[in-house]
Design an enzyme around this catalytic site. Structure first.
Site, mmCIF file in Angstrom:
data_model
loop_
_atom_site.group_PDB
_atom_site.id
_atom_site.type_symbol
_atom_site.label_atom_id
_atom_site.label_comp_id
_atom_site.label_asym_id
_atom_site.label_seq_id
_atom_site.Cartn_x
_atom_site.Cartn_y
_atom_site.Cartn_z
ATOM 1 C CB SER A 80 86.661 43.375 -12.232
ATOM 2 O OG SER A 80 87.981 42.992 -11.895
ATOM 3 N N GLY A 137 77.311 36.594 -5.409
ATOM 4 C CA GLY A 137 75.879 36.670 -5.641
ATOM 5 C C GLY A 137 75.075 36.026 -4.535
ATOM 6 N N GLY A 141 73.344 35.190 -11.071
ATOM 7 C CA GLY A 141 74.458 34.392 -10.575
ATOM 8 C C GLY A 141 74.452 34.270 -9.066
ATOM 9 C CB ALA A 142 71.769 34.767 -6.693
ATOM 10 C CG ASN A 143 74.498 29.268 -8.512
ATOM 11 O OD1 ASN A 143 74.554 30.189 -9.306
ATOM 12 N ND2 ASN A 143 75.310 28.224 -8.554
ATOM 13 N N GLY A 162 79.191 32.261 -4.406
ATOM 14 C CA GLY A 162 80.094 33.398 -4.376
ATOM 15 C C GLY A 162 79.446 34.696 -3.928
ATOM 16 C CE1 TYR A 176 86.191 38.801 -15.285
ATOM 17 C CE2 TYR A 176 88.220 39.944 -14.670
ATOM 18 C CZ TYR A 176 86.940 39.509 -14.361
ATOM 19 O OH TYR A 176 86.403 39.808 -13.124
#
Length: 293
Positions: free
Chosen positions: A141, A27, A21-23, A25, A167
């Site tokens: 979280s 990440g 998820g590094a694209n 935020g 969540y």
């Protein structure tokens, strides 16, 4: 506790790090900082176009690879490619996630939040484990404090779906996974460590993807007044990825949402050995992936 920031990162020259998820935020900031200090940084992303656009703004040795955590076939393909290339992975950062979204199922029929946030990373970690040399960092979280893992109905098939409890369950699962992974690594005599981190409350695009118009407006307002920025949130992950830490550490801001970075407490349910073991066994059954060592 420490006033540590990303400016204190040691050199990662000659080391390889995968960030899911590094694209965008947290990440993206995590990948940016690790690339800055010399890591070969792999951006593992679902959308290659977005990943390549993000990578274009980074300096250093950056690579973009396709990974859809909602599809076990994609996870297996990603791991196969890493192994086939003979690559070693010094640090795997399980960062990608979705939050409080409407009910949906992954390609393999899992509820999307437990499927993405836990089961996808569970499968990825174990498939890559023979190549990992240093540590696995999983982003949880503060919302794990409100979580309950239902081993009898992990995928919300027998009870009415509730986005926030789903969540919270997935974030508690992240901590139980970290604890059980560390126990198994210790038993196997592996030098690899498993640690977890949480960002506090950082403003990212995660809050704008709940699929609820009213919720999106609410989070937009709270982000403006209460949230820290993504650099602060990613600081917790970077600390967990780079500092000498005992296995099963849980890193975050001292005061929950803000404060110096260091060890954080976790909920009583996150300490349950029986639940951690049961979740691991169930995760193996659901994904078809077993402990990788």
């Amino acid at each position: 506790m420490s006033d540590w920031t990303a400016a204190d990162l040691p050199s990662f020259a000659g080391r390889t790090v995968i960030v899911t998820g590094a694209n965008s935020g947290l990440g993206l900031v995590t990948a940016r900082e690790l690339a800055r200090v010399g890591a070969r940084t792999v951006l593992a992303v679902r959308n290659l176009d977005k990943g390549k656009s993000a990578a274009a703004d980074l300096t250093g040795d950056v690579e973009v690879r396709k990974l859809d955590l909602q599809d076990l076939a994609s996870i297996r393909s990603f791991a196969d490619d890493i192994r086939a290339a003979g690559d070693t992975v010094d640090v795997l950062i399980n960062n990608a996630g979705i939050m409080a979204v409407p009910y949906a199922q992954t390609v393999d029929g899992f509820e999307s939040q437990i499927g993405t946030n836990h089961l996808g990373h569970f499968a990825l970690t174990n498939l890559l484990l023979p190549t990992i040399t240093d540590r696995v960092v999983t982003v949880s979280s503060m919302m794990h404090l409100f979580g309950y893992v239902s081993l009898g109905d992990l995928n919300w098939k027998a009870r009415p779906y509730l986005a926030w409890p789903a969540y919270c369950q997935s974030k508690l699962a992240n901590l139980l996974f970290t604890s059980e992974l560390q126990r198994r690594l210790d038993t196997a005599g592996s030098p690899v460590t498993a640690v977890a981190a949480h960002p506090g409350y950082s403003a990212t695009n995660l809050q704008g993807q709940t699929g609820n118009q009213l919720g999106t407006r609410f989070w937009g307002a709270t982000n403006r007044f209460l949230a820290t920025d993504a650099d602060f949130g990613a600081r917790q992950t970077l600390y967990a990825a780079s500092q000498p830490l005992p296995g099963d550490s849980f890193i975050g801001p001292r005061f929950g949402m803000r404060g110096p970075t260091g060890q954080n407490p976790r909920s009583p349910l996150a300490h349950s050995r029986d639940t951690a073991t049961g979740l691991w066994t169930l995760s193996e059954q659901l994904t078809g992936v077993q402990f990788g060592i």
